[in-house]
Write a protein that holds these residues in place. Structure first.
Motif, mmCIF file in Angstrom:
data_model
loop_
_atom_site.group_PDB
_atom_site.id
_atom_site.type_symbol
_atom_site.label_atom_id
_atom_site.label_comp_id
_atom_site.label_asym_id
_atom_site.label_seq_id
_atom_site.Cartn_x
_atom_site.Cartn_y
_atom_site.Cartn_z
ATOM 1 N N ASP A 161 0.829 -1.193 0.000
ATOM 2 C CA ASP A 161 0.000 0.000 0.000
ATOM 3 C C ASP A 161 0.875 1.258 0.000
ATOM 4 O O ASP A 161 2.033 1.225 0.449
ATOM 5 C CB ASP A 161 -0.928 -0.014 1.221
ATOM 6 C CG ASP A 161 -2.373 -0.238 0.821
ATOM 7 O OD1 ASP A 161 -2.599 -0.824 -0.246
ATOM 8 O OD2 ASP A 161 -3.285 0.171 1.570
ATOM 9 N N PRO A 162 0.336 2.379 -0.477
ATOM 10 C CA PRO A 162 1.142 3.602 -0.534
ATOM 11 C C PRO A 162 1.732 4.018 0.816
ATOM 12 O O PRO A 162 2.852 4.509 0.879
ATOM 13 C CB PRO A 162 0.140 4.651 -1.042
ATOM 14 C CG PRO A 162 -0.850 3.861 -1.830
ATOM 15 C CD PRO A 162 -0.987 2.558 -1.099
ATOM 16 N N LEU A 196 -7.170 -5.840 -8.042
ATOM 17 C CA LEU A 196 -5.983 -4.986 -8.044
ATOM 18 C C LEU A 196 -6.415 -3.600 -8.489
ATOM 19 O O LEU A 196 -6.866 -3.409 -9.614
ATOM 20 C CB LEU A 196 -4.912 -5.542 -8.990
ATOM 21 C CG LEU A 196 -3.647 -4.681 -9.153
ATOM 22 C CD1 LEU A 196 -2.911 -4.541 -7.823
ATOM 23 C CD2 LEU A 196 -2.731 -5.255 -10.221
ATOM 24 N N GLN A 197 -6.266 -2.613 -7.610
ATOM 25 C CA GLN A 197 -6.741 -1.261 -7.877
ATOM 26 C C GLN A 197 -5.641 -0.325 -8.378
ATOM 27 O O GLN A 197 -5.904 0.599 -9.138
ATOM 28 C CB GLN A 197 -7.326 -0.666 -6.592
ATOM 29 C CG GLN A 197 -8.540 -1.414 -6.069
ATOM 30 C CD GLN A 197 -9.837 -0.886 -6.628
ATOM 31 O OE1 GLN A 197 -10.246 0.226 -6.343
ATOM 32 N NE2 GLN A 197 -10.488 -1.695 -7.448
ATOM 33 N N ILE A 198 -4.414 -0.548 -7.921
ATOM 34 C CA ILE A 198 -3.304 0.355 -8.237
ATOM 35 C C ILE A 198 -2.082 -0.472 -8.631
ATOM 36 O O ILE A 198 -1.718 -1.416 -7.928
ATOM 37 C CB ILE A 198 -2.949 1.251 -7.032
ATOM 38 C CG1 ILE A 198 -4.146 2.094 -6.599
ATOM 39 C CG2 ILE A 198 -1.763 2.162 -7.364
ATOM 40 C CD1 ILE A 198 -3.930 2.830 -5.279
ATOM 41 N N GLY A 199 -1.468 -0.121 -9.752
ATOM 42 C CA GLY A 199 -0.224 -0.742 -10.167
ATOM 43 C C GLY A 199 0.895 0.279 -10.152
ATOM 44 O O GLY A 199 0.673 1.460 -9.851
ATOM 45 N N ASN A 200 2.094 -0.151 -10.492
ATOM 46 C CA ASN A 200 3.249 0.751 -10.492
ATOM 47 C C ASN A 200 4.191 0.439 -11.631
ATOM 48 O O ASN A 200 4.347 -0.719 -12.020
ATOM 49 C CB ASN A 200 4.027 0.649 -9.176
ATOM 50 C CG ASN A 200 3.209 1.011 -7.969
ATOM 51 O OD1 ASN A 200 2.764 0.130 -7.241
ATOM 52 N ND2 ASN A 200 2.995 2.289 -7.763
ATOM 53 N N HIS A 202 2.165 5.594 -10.460
ATOM 54 C CA HIS A 202 1.066 4.808 -9.900
ATOM 55 C C HIS A 202 -0.043 4.787 -10.954
ATOM 56 O O HIS A 202 -0.522 5.844 -11.376
ATOM 57 C CB HIS A 202 0.525 5.426 -8.611
ATOM 58 C CG HIS A 202 1.551 5.639 -7.549
ATOM 59 N ND1 HIS A 202 1.903 4.663 -6.643
ATOM 60 C CD2 HIS A 202 2.296 6.726 -7.241
ATOM 61 C CE1 HIS A 202 2.824 5.135 -5.819
ATOM 62 N NE2 HIS A 202 3.080 6.383 -6.161
ATOM 63 N N SER A 241 -3.854 3.923 -11.804
ATOM 64 C CA SER A 241 -5.141 3.626 -11.171
ATOM 65 C C SER A 241 -5.974 2.753 -12.110
ATOM 66 O O SER A 241 -6.658 3.255 -13.009
ATOM 67 C CB SER A 241 -5.903 4.902 -10.828
ATOM 68 O OG SER A 241 -7.147 4.563 -10.242
ATOM 69 N N ARG A 248 -4.473 -0.521 -2.374
ATOM 70 C CA ARG A 248 -3.941 -1.144 -3.593
ATOM 71 C C ARG A 248 -4.791 -2.333 -4.030
ATOM 72 O O ARG A 248 -4.912 -2.619 -5.225
ATOM 73 C CB ARG A 248 -2.500 -1.594 -3.351
ATOM 74 C CG ARG A 248 -1.786 -2.124 -4.585
ATOM 75 C CD ARG A 248 -0.369 -2.557 -4.235
ATOM 76 N NE ARG A 248 0.310 -3.173 -5.342
ATOM 77 C CZ ARG A 248 1.112 -2.547 -6.191
ATOM 78 N NH1 ARG A 248 1.325 -1.254 -6.035
ATOM 79 N NH2 ARG A 248 1.705 -3.185 -7.164
#
Length: 402
Positions: free
Chosen positions: A173-174, A290-294, A315, A317, A390
């Motif tokens: 998580d962030p 999965l809500q957020i990737g990088n 990031h 979304s 995330r």
């Protein structure tokens, strides 16, 4: 009145965002689709931008430097810098090649009877219960059995798997408090020790009777003369647990939660079971596990919303991209007949989810049969979300079948 997102910072989000991120994501996409966080990273919310980042070979998945700052030297750093998902070619190519043999159409066809049997047993059990927690008693059991079969994990350890997965994924998580980092490190160590024992036993007994075809493919397979080390084996098996367990649990739970919240769509699926195929895609679009990737920009990249310089930490979304009105008509409306459905729940490009087809098979069987078997399925108390940004899923979802 539109939300003011000028002061939004991904590292400072609160429980309101986790409970319902979409008002904020809509505002960001409309007002500031290439949003710069306080730490200099960017948060992308447009489908076109997220898609281009995932399809570009100049975007890197290696997070060694970023995770080094976040975790320090610890088991979590070892895991997240060794597993397939956070690496690039040539290492990524080797591991993906070794794993992909277990996800061919022929292999997946062999899994269907296994999935059928597990789902039927679970449905028999929850029918006797009458009231149950959809997550604890149904959604998490199916992927636990599947991933245990693939890796040869003994039954004695299976009850611990979701806890391990949530603890390890939660550290991504962030913003992560120290106690959650400690839980993640313990999970890597404990599950790593279990896997290390399994790997050592398999290597010492290559001809013995066993389950765990995927584990065998990783242990004994090679690509262009390269075999995985013991540490690489352990960390990539942990990755497979996370990829195949928590996301499938949340996928099934989110799907049933959506049906309970949208009785018209629930009735439509009951009346026409063949709609389960497009329904699966709509569940994934509206509530992607999965809500957020990088990504890390290996080179400068020109996006529709602006230019990102080399070295920018990105990031993506997925949740916002999947509700972009430029791509999806009436994007907040649930429509299980929606076609086409160009969601990004499984990402795309060289890191497209290896288990996407298996997840769809699991969802089709588990969700489809649950709806057919229990046409009067209803909520039976307040649900609780997993407290992560995330990843999106339920910690509990009480239901009744009569």
């Amino acid at each position: 009145m539109a939300l003011d997102v000028t002061r939004f910072d991904l590292a400072s989000i609160g429980p309101e965002f986790i409970e319902d991120p979409h008002p904020t994501l809509h505002a960001l996409r409309a007002q500031d689709p290439l949003h710069r966080n306080v730490d200099g990273s960017v948060f992308l919310t447009r489908h076109a931008d997220v898609l281009k980042v995932y399809q570009s070979r100049d975007m890197l998945s290696d997070k060694t430097e970023e995770f080094g700052r976040k975790f320090g030297r610890c088991p979590l750093l070892t895991h997240h810098t060794t597993s397939l998902v956070f690496n690039d070619p040539p290492y990524h190519t080797v591991v993906r090649k070794l794993i992909s043999g277990a996800f061919t159409p022929r292999k997946l066809a062999e899994f269907e009877p296994l999935i059928d049997g597990i789902v039927d047993r679970l449905l028999d059990r929850v029918e006797e219960m009458g009231r149950f927690d959809l997550i604890e008693d149904f959604a998490k059991v199916l992927p636990t059995e599947i991933i245990s079969f693939m890796l040869g994990i003994p039954e004695a350890h299976r009850a611990q798997l979701r806890g391990y997965s949530l603890a390890i994924l939660g550290a991504l998580d962030p913003a992560v408090p120290p106690d959650k980092l400690a839980e993640g490190n313990r999970a890597v160590e404990e599950f790593g020790a279990i896997l290390g024992d399994l790997i050592d036993h398999r290597r010492a007994n290559p001809d013995g009777a066993h389950q765990g075809e995927v584990l065998d493919a990783l242990i004994f397979g090679e690509h262009e003369g390269r075999r995985l080390t013991r540490e690489e084996l352990i960390q990539n098996c942990i990755f497979l647990l996370n990829a195949g367990h928590e996301t499938t649990t949340s996928f099934v739970g989110n799907a049933i939660g959506l049906l309970l919240d949208h009785p018209d769509q629930h009735a439509l699926l009951r009346d026409d079971p063949d709609l389960i195929v497009p329904a699966i895609e709509e569940f994934l679009r509206l509530e992607s596990p999965l809500q957020i990737g990088n990504r890390l920009a290996g080179e400068a990249i020109e996006l529709a919303s602006g230019t990102l310089s080399q070295g920018t930490y990105i990031h993506t979304s997925i949740a916002a991209a999947n509700r972009d009105p430029e791509v999806f008509a009436d994007p907040d409306r649930m429509d299980i007949t929606r076609r086409p459905n160009r969601h990004l729940a499984f990402i795309t490009g060289i890191h497209v989810c290896l288990g996407a087809t298996l997840a769809r098979v699991e969802g089709r069987i588990a969700i489809g049969r649950l709806v057919r078997r229990f046409p009067a399925l209803a909520a039976d108390g307040p649900a609780a979300r997993v407290p992560l940004a995330r990843f999106r899923g339920y910690a509990s979802l009480p239901v009744r079948v009569t």
